[in-house]
Design a protein around this motif. Structure first.
Motif, mmCIF file in Angstrom:
data_model
loop_
_atom_site.group_PDB
_atom_site.id
_atom_site.type_symbol
_atom_site.label_atom_id
_atom_site.label_comp_id
_atom_site.label_asym_id
_atom_site.label_seq_id
_atom_site.Cartn_x
_atom_site.Cartn_y
_atom_site.Cartn_z
ATOM 1 N N ILE A 196 0.851 -1.204 0.000
ATOM 2 C CA ILE A 196 0.000 0.000 0.000
ATOM 3 C C ILE A 196 0.884 1.250 0.000
ATOM 4 C CG2 ILE A 196 -1.657 1.360 1.360
ATOM 5 C CD1 ILE A 196 -2.957 -1.261 2.214
ATOM 6 N N LYS A 197 1.918 1.226 0.832
ATOM 7 C CA LYS A 197 2.810 2.386 0.925
ATOM 8 C C LYS A 197 3.471 2.658 -0.430
ATOM 9 C CE LYS A 197 6.115 4.258 4.143
ATOM 10 N NZ LYS A 197 7.208 3.940 5.023
ATOM 11 N N LYS A 198 3.920 1.569 -1.062
ATOM 12 C CA LYS A 198 4.577 1.717 -2.374
ATOM 13 C C LYS A 198 3.609 2.342 -3.391
ATOM 14 C CE LYS A 198 5.298 -1.694 -5.394
ATOM 15 N NZ LYS A 198 5.621 -3.043 -5.815
ATOM 16 N N ARG A 203 1.780 7.016 -6.635
ATOM 17 C CA ARG A 203 0.698 7.916 -7.039
ATOM 18 C C ARG A 203 1.068 9.382 -6.755
ATOM 19 N NH1 ARG A 203 -4.674 7.152 -8.604
ATOM 20 N NH2 ARG A 203 -4.629 4.919 -8.649
ATOM 21 N N LYS A 204 1.641 9.598 -5.576
ATOM 22 C CA LYS A 204 2.021 10.972 -5.209
ATOM 23 C C LYS A 204 3.001 11.553 -6.215
ATOM 24 C CE LYS A 204 1.424 11.251 -0.272
ATOM 25 N NZ LYS A 204 2.089 10.802 0.930
ATOM 26 N N LYS A 205 3.913 10.685 -6.698
ATOM 27 C CA LYS A 205 4.939 11.158 -7.634
ATOM 28 C C LYS A 205 4.358 11.527 -8.985
ATOM 29 C CE LYS A 205 9.058 8.759 -6.135
ATOM 30 N NZ LYS A 205 9.645 7.451 -6.261
ATOM 31 N N LYS A 248 0.754 17.961 -13.552
ATOM 32 C CA LYS A 248 1.479 16.755 -13.148
ATOM 33 C C LYS A 248 1.168 15.553 -14.045
ATOM 34 C CE LYS A 248 3.045 15.378 -8.600
ATOM 35 N NZ LYS A 248 2.687 15.315 -7.195
ATOM 36 N N HIS A 249 -0.037 15.507 -14.591
ATOM 37 C CA HIS A 249 -0.456 14.348 -15.396
ATOM 38 C C HIS A 249 -1.443 14.846 -16.446
ATOM 39 C CE1 HIS A 249 -1.991 10.536 -16.642
ATOM 40 N NE2 HIS A 249 -1.372 9.857 -15.691
#
Ligand SMILES: Cc1cc2nc3c(=O)[nH]c(=O)nc-3n(C[C@H](O)[C@H](O)[C@H](O)COP(=O)(O)OP(=O)(O)OC[C@H]3O[C@@H](n4cnc5c(N)ncnc54)[C@H](O)[C@@H]3O)c2cc1C
Length: 293
Positions: A196-198, A203-205, A248-249
């Motif tokens: 989950i952390k990964k 996603r944040k990046k 960003k996207h």
């Protein structure tokens, strides 16, 4: 509008749907109906006559047009917000938030639900859309989907009878998803939390957060990325009114605060035209656009 059945839930007249979508745009629902529970929704469907009915989930993949929606808009509430662990499956209500299901599965050491921590919306909407990311899709978790048809009949659709595809379940638009039976696969809590952390970091990046958006605007064409086509076509700085492309996207449209749905839809259509002109590729909307212009 014909007369409305006497239900146990709530009717809200002229309800502003911008309150229920991630874009925070869009007109009003003539009637918003929040059923108390399954029996209430069944009773309603059996007794309502000749009225158009739409259903919405978390509103994270929706562009509701500024003229609003005639007829009824169903929004499932707390009566459909349950997760029951059975021996061979998990019974999950359609209004359960993806993140809540993922958290519950983590605590119970059930793997496979990690990616849902990063997708907004509800299980009903996510099944309808066959939501997915990081190489995973909700279809791989589903054993069956429980729906009501327009007449209020309860039907259980076996997974094999559902034509899941990339960002589509093919589930009949006249069906209302009320619950699902999901798979149980035991895992290790530490590993689940690591995954989950990964996913959250990835996603944040790569994607905007804390902005008013509907996620990916267009479906990736076969073996191509919509964001790359948009970039290559030189659309990155396009905007219409208060609607722009995310810095960003570039497959994400953003309401900068003053956009209406027309701005967002017009921007989307301009991007489609430019991409087609420059690359010959036709982009299809992933975001569902509903309502009157
Ligand atoms: C920041 C952001 C990131 C996102 N990232 C992803 C991603 O990585 N992957 C991805 O797949 N999606 C992504 N999305 C899109 C969206 O979150 C998913 O499509 C989500 O599954 C939609 O669920 P929802 O409950 O919000 O559905 P809604 O947006 O409310 O509805 C979507 C569609 O489902 C139908 N529907 C909703 N509930 C029901 C029901 N109970 N029965 C029948 N039909 C129903 C609606 O009529 C509509 O056609 C993202 C969106 C945002 C805003």
């Amino acid at each position: 509008m014909t007369s409305l059945p006497k239900i146990k839930g709530i009717y809200k007249r002229n309800f502003s749907l911008s309150k229920l979508t991630w874009f925070q745009t869009g007109g009003k629902a003539e009637i918003l109906f929040i059923p108390k529970d399954l029996l209430d929704l069944q009773f309603f469907l059996k007794n309502i006559k000749n009225t158009s009915i739409n259903i919405i989930g978390g509103g994270s993949n929706l562009l509701i047009r500024d003229g609003g929606i005639k007829g009824i808009v169903i929004k499932l509430g707390s009566g459909f917000d349950f997760v029951n662990l059975k021996k061979k499956y998990i019974l999950c209500g359609a209004s359960v938030k993806n993140i809540n299901l993922s958290n519950k599965m983590t605590k119970r050491k059930i793997k496979g639900y990690e990616f849902l921590s990063t997708i907004p919306g509800t299980i009903g909407g996510s099944i309808f859309m066959n939501a997915g990311c990081f190489g995973r899709e909700i279809k791989n978790l589903v054993k069956s989907v429980i729906v009501l048809d327009k007449k209020g009949n309860l039907i259980e659709l076996d997974k094999n009878s559902i034509n899941f595809k990339y960002r589509s379940s093919g589930i009949n638009k006249n069906y209302f998803i009320v619950a699902t039976k999901l798979k149980i696969s035991k895992g290790n809590e530490t590993n689940i939390r690591k995954i989950i952390k990964k996913f959250l970091n990835l996603r944040k990046k790569t994607q905007p957060n804390k902005v008013l958006t509907g996620g990916s605007t267009f479906i990736n064409p076969k073996r191509k990325k919509a964001w790359k086509l948009i970039k290559d076509a030189g659309c990155e700085n396009m905007f219409v009114g208060g609607a722009k492309i995310s810095d960003k996207h570039c497959n994400f449209l953003v309401n900068t605060g003053s956009a209406n749905s027309k701005d967002l839809e017009t921007l989307g259509n301009k991007i489609r035209s430019k991409v087609f002109k420059k690359t010959g590729e036709k982009l299809d909307w992933e975001i569902k656009r509903i309502g009157v212009r």
